[in-house]
Design an enzyme around this catalytic site. Structure first.
Site, PDB file in Angstrom:
ATOM      1  N   TYR A 218      -2.168  -1.169  11.004  1.00 23.92           N
ATOM      2  CA  TYR A 218      -2.402  -1.657   9.635  1.00 23.92           C
ATOM      3  C   TYR A 218      -1.228  -1.273   8.728  1.00 23.92           C
ATOM      4  O   TYR A 218      -0.656  -2.099   8.025  1.00 23.92           O
ATOM      5  CB  TYR A 218      -3.720  -1.081   9.070  1.00 23.92           C
ATOM      6  CG  TYR A 218      -3.767  -1.114   7.575  1.00 23.92           C
ATOM      7  CD1 TYR A 218      -4.000  -2.310   6.901  1.00 23.92           C
ATOM      8  CD2 TYR A 218      -3.519   0.034   6.815  1.00 23.92           C
ATOM      9  CE1 TYR A 218      -3.992  -2.356   5.506  1.00 23.92           C
ATOM     10  CE2 TYR A 218      -3.512   0.002   5.433  1.00 23.92           C
ATOM     11  CZ  TYR A 218      -3.747  -1.190   4.784  1.00 23.92           C
ATOM     12  OH  TYR A 218      -3.717  -1.231   3.412  1.00 23.92           O
TER      13      TYR A 218
ATOM     14  N   SER B 128       0.836  -1.204   0.000  1.00 24.57           N
ATOM     15  CA  SER B 128       0.000   0.000   0.000  1.00 24.57           C
ATOM     16  C   SER B 128       0.868   1.250   0.000  1.00 24.57           C
ATOM     17  O   SER B 128       1.987   1.247   0.543  1.00 24.57           O
ATOM     18  CB  SER B 128      -0.858  -0.021   1.268  1.00 24.57           C
ATOM     19  OG  SER B 128      -1.453   1.230   1.485  1.00 24.57           O
TER      20      SER B 128
ATOM     21  N   LYS C 117       1.945  -3.579   6.635  1.00 20.90           N
ATOM     22  CA  LYS C 117       2.379  -3.539   5.232  1.00 20.90           C
ATOM     23  C   LYS C 117       3.890  -3.308   5.153  1.00 20.90           C
ATOM     24  O   LYS C 117       4.587  -3.917   4.355  1.00 20.90           O
ATOM     25  CB  LYS C 117       1.615  -2.457   4.459  1.00 20.90           C
ATOM     26  CG  LYS C 117       0.130  -2.770   4.291  1.00 20.90           C
ATOM     27  CD  LYS C 117      -0.100  -4.059   3.497  1.00 20.90           C
ATOM     28  CE  LYS C 117      -1.529  -4.508   3.467  1.00 20.90           C
ATOM     29  NZ  LYS C 117      -1.740  -5.842   2.908  1.00 20.90           N
TER      30      LYS C 117
HETATM   31  C1  UD1 Z   1      -6.617   4.225   3.693  1.00 16.83           C
HETATM   32  C2  UD1 Z   1      -5.203   3.775   3.891  1.00 16.83           C
HETATM   33  C3  UD1 Z   1      -4.771   2.900   2.739  1.00 16.83           C
HETATM   34  C4  UD1 Z   1      -5.684   1.724   2.657  1.00 16.83           C
HETATM   35  C5  UD1 Z   1      -7.087   2.248   2.414  1.00 16.83           C
HETATM   36  C6  UD1 Z   1      -8.060   1.105   2.333  1.00 16.83           C
HETATM   37  C7  UD1 Z   1      -3.615   5.187   5.039  1.00 16.83           C
HETATM   38  C8  UD1 Z   1      -2.831   6.448   4.995  1.00 16.83           C
HETATM   39  N1  UD1 Z   1      -4.357   4.957   3.970  1.00 16.83           N
HETATM   40  O1  UD1 Z   1      -6.626   5.094   2.577  1.00 16.83           O
HETATM   41  O2  UD1 Z   1      -3.476   2.443   2.956  1.00 16.83           O
HETATM   42  O3  UD1 Z   1      -5.274   0.893   1.613  1.00 16.83           O
HETATM   43  O4  UD1 Z   1      -7.454   3.115   3.500  1.00 16.83           O
HETATM   44  O5  UD1 Z   1      -8.586   0.735   3.525  1.00 16.83           O
HETATM   45  O6  UD1 Z   1      -3.544   4.445   5.968  1.00 16.83           O
HETATM   46  N2  UD1 Z   1     -12.908  10.706   3.555  1.00 16.83           N
HETATM   47  C9  UD1 Z   1     -13.932  11.564   3.908  1.00 16.83           C
HETATM   48  N3  UD1 Z   1     -15.074  11.046   4.400  1.00 16.83           N
HETATM   49  C10 UD1 Z   1     -15.274   9.699   4.573  1.00 16.83           C
HETATM   50  C11 UD1 Z   1     -14.221   8.816   4.197  1.00 16.83           C
HETATM   51  C12 UD1 Z   1     -13.043   9.357   3.705  1.00 16.83           C
HETATM   52  O7  UD1 Z   1     -13.803  12.793   3.779  1.00 16.83           O
HETATM   53  O8  UD1 Z   1     -16.350   9.300   5.042  1.00 16.83           O
HETATM   54  C13 UD1 Z   1     -11.661  11.252   2.985  1.00 16.83           C
HETATM   55  C14 UD1 Z   1     -10.427  10.939   3.817  1.00 16.83           C
HETATM   56  O9  UD1 Z   1     -10.203  11.915   4.782  1.00 16.83           O
HETATM   57  C15 UD1 Z   1      -9.347  10.901   2.737  1.00 16.83           C
HETATM   58  C16 UD1 Z   1     -10.086  10.425   1.488  1.00 16.83           C
HETATM   59  O10 UD1 Z   1     -11.458  10.639   1.735  1.00 16.83           O
HETATM   60  O11 UD1 Z   1      -8.899  12.198   2.489  1.00 16.83           O
HETATM   61  C17 UD1 Z   1      -9.860   8.959   1.191  1.00 16.83           C
HETATM   62  O12 UD1 Z   1     -10.103   8.198   2.371  1.00 16.83           O
HETATM   63  P1  UD1 Z   1     -10.210   6.615   2.369  1.00 16.83           P
HETATM   64  O13 UD1 Z   1     -11.100   6.174   1.269  1.00 16.83           O
HETATM   65  O14 UD1 Z   1     -10.548   6.185   3.760  1.00 16.83           O
HETATM   66  O15 UD1 Z   1      -8.753   6.133   1.987  1.00 16.83           O
HETATM   67  P2  UD1 Z   1      -7.328   6.503   2.627  1.00 16.83           P
HETATM   68  O16 UD1 Z   1      -7.461   6.962   4.020  1.00 16.83           O
HETATM   69  O17 UD1 Z   1      -6.643   7.403   1.663  1.00 16.83           O
END
Ligand code: UD1
Length: 339
Positions: A150, A125, A154
């Site tokens: 987590y 990842s 990795k």
């Molecule tokens: C995270 C992990 C990644 C993992 C992936 C899948 C980290 C840094 N990243 O990715 O390694 O493979 O999860 O589980 O550990 N967001 C919102 N509202 C929400 C959900 C998300 O605003 O309800 C935003 C988050 O703040 C982020 C973006 O959307 O900026 C993407 O979030 P998300 O889909 O959870 O993925 P990551 O956190 O990037």
């Protein structure tokens, strides 16, 4: 040629099984069904017309792993997805993450090192980079201290493989560092199936739009980015799946330059959360109910990939863009029951 896919009924695993079958491989799936259902198997068969071999098996049992490899001595390659992946859950239950993600990897590698030749693809990842100092992130960027158990699994996973490869030159391995895989197969017969409240952005968006969730929370709009929301590299899951097939072929053809290689798997394009929402609204023609809330602890500001290594060496690049990926996720969501 027989390929083992662990966690082959999960999100990326199931799409990879389809691509492997489409490329002529015979697939054996192991899954413990802890975060996947047998319906995924039906979805795979209805896309490819070929039933993969399926064994319900928990890789946490060392004895079960040994028995599996004894009875399947003709496996030519292993793509190892089986792992837990919820960042928040890993903070609450670290030992479960180390057991699920690290112990199982060790058991599989122990069996592979007994073989004359083994080809191994590891699900890694972009989380290993943490908040990288510069964008886009290339494979040479330093590995930063993990932000969660987590993420640590990795990093440790890659180190375990690298150390093992040093002593077992017959073990050929590639770690693929995915950025943010999203979307679903165009048939909408397989896709992402989060259990409970989704932690990731895209399933949360599609569940809100379908009426299963009231409102999407956008975690922070005061980041130093163009609109204040975090930037990620969203990659279509089918493109992600295809990367596994080309990586495997590289190993099977002995084209790898060392027995442990790493590649970034992303599009190279960064999108903010608000851009993702706008794109969803455009492709679905639905106004999304969202509000801005506080930052989510542990989120990095920006992460998008330098994909030139995978482009050049694997001959792989993303074919789909953000609109394609979000539309496919939405088409998939519409096939699911509301509750
Ligand atoms: C995270 C992990 C990644 C993992 C992936 C899948 C980290 C840094 N990243 O990715 O390694 O493979 O999860 O589980 O550990 N967001 C919102 N509202 C929400 C959900 C998300 O605003 O309800 C935003 C988050 O703040 C982020 C973006 O959307 O900026 C993407 O979030 P998300 O889909 O959870 O993925 P990551 O956190 O990037």
């Amino acid at each position: 040629m027989k390929i083992l896919v662990t966690g082959g009924l999960g999100f990326i695993g199931s799409h990879t099984v389809v691509q492997l079958q489409n490329s002529g491989y015979q697939v054996v799936i192991i899954d413990n069904l802890s975060n996947a259902s047998l319906e995924v198997l039906e979805g795979i068969v209805s896309i490819t017309g070929q039933p993969p071999i399926f064994e319900k098996l928990d890789l946490k049992s060392k004895v079960a792993v040994q028995t599996f490899f004894k009875t399947h001595q003709d496996i030519q390659g292993v793509i190892h997805f089986a792992a837990s992946k919820a960042v928040g859950e890993s903070v609450v239950n670290p030992l479960m993450y180390y057991e699920n993600n690290v112990n199982t990897l060790v058991y599989v590698l122990q069996e592979l090192t007994k073989l004359k030749v083994s080809n191994f693809i590891f699900s890694s990842s972009c989380t290993v980079y943490g908040q990288a100092d510069s964008m886009p992130i290339s494979e040479t960027a330093p590995i930063k201290e993990a932000q969660s158990p987590y993420g640590n699994t990795k990093q440790i996973g890659e180190e375990i493989i690298k150390d093992t490869c040093q002593v077992y030159p017959n073990l050929q391995s590639i770690a693929l560092r995915y950025f943010n895989p999203i979307g679903a197969h165009k048939s909408a017969k397989i896709g992402e199936l989060p259990i409970g409240v989704p932690q990731n952005l895209i399933p949360y968006i599609t569940q809100t739009a379908i009426g299963k969730r009231d409102q999407l929370s956008v975690f922070g709009n005061d980041y130093p980015t163009k609109d204040g929301t975090c930037v990620r590299d969203y990659i279509h899951v089918v493109d992600t799946a295809k990367a596994h097939v080309v990586a495997l072929q590289r190993l099977l053809n002995n084209e790898n330059q060392s027995n442990f290689e790493v590649f970034n798997i992303g599009t190279g394009q960064g999108s903010t959360v608000l851009e993702v929402i706008k794109t969803f609204e455009k492709v679905s023609n639905i106004k999304l109910n969202y509000n801005i809330v506080d930052r989510r602890p542990g989120d990095v500001v920006t992460a998008y990939a330098d994909t030139s290594k995978a482009n050049k060496i694997l001959g792989w690049q993303a074919e789909y863009d953000l609109e394609d990926a979000i539309l496919s996720a939405w088409n998939w969501q519409k096939t699911l029951k509301k509750d």
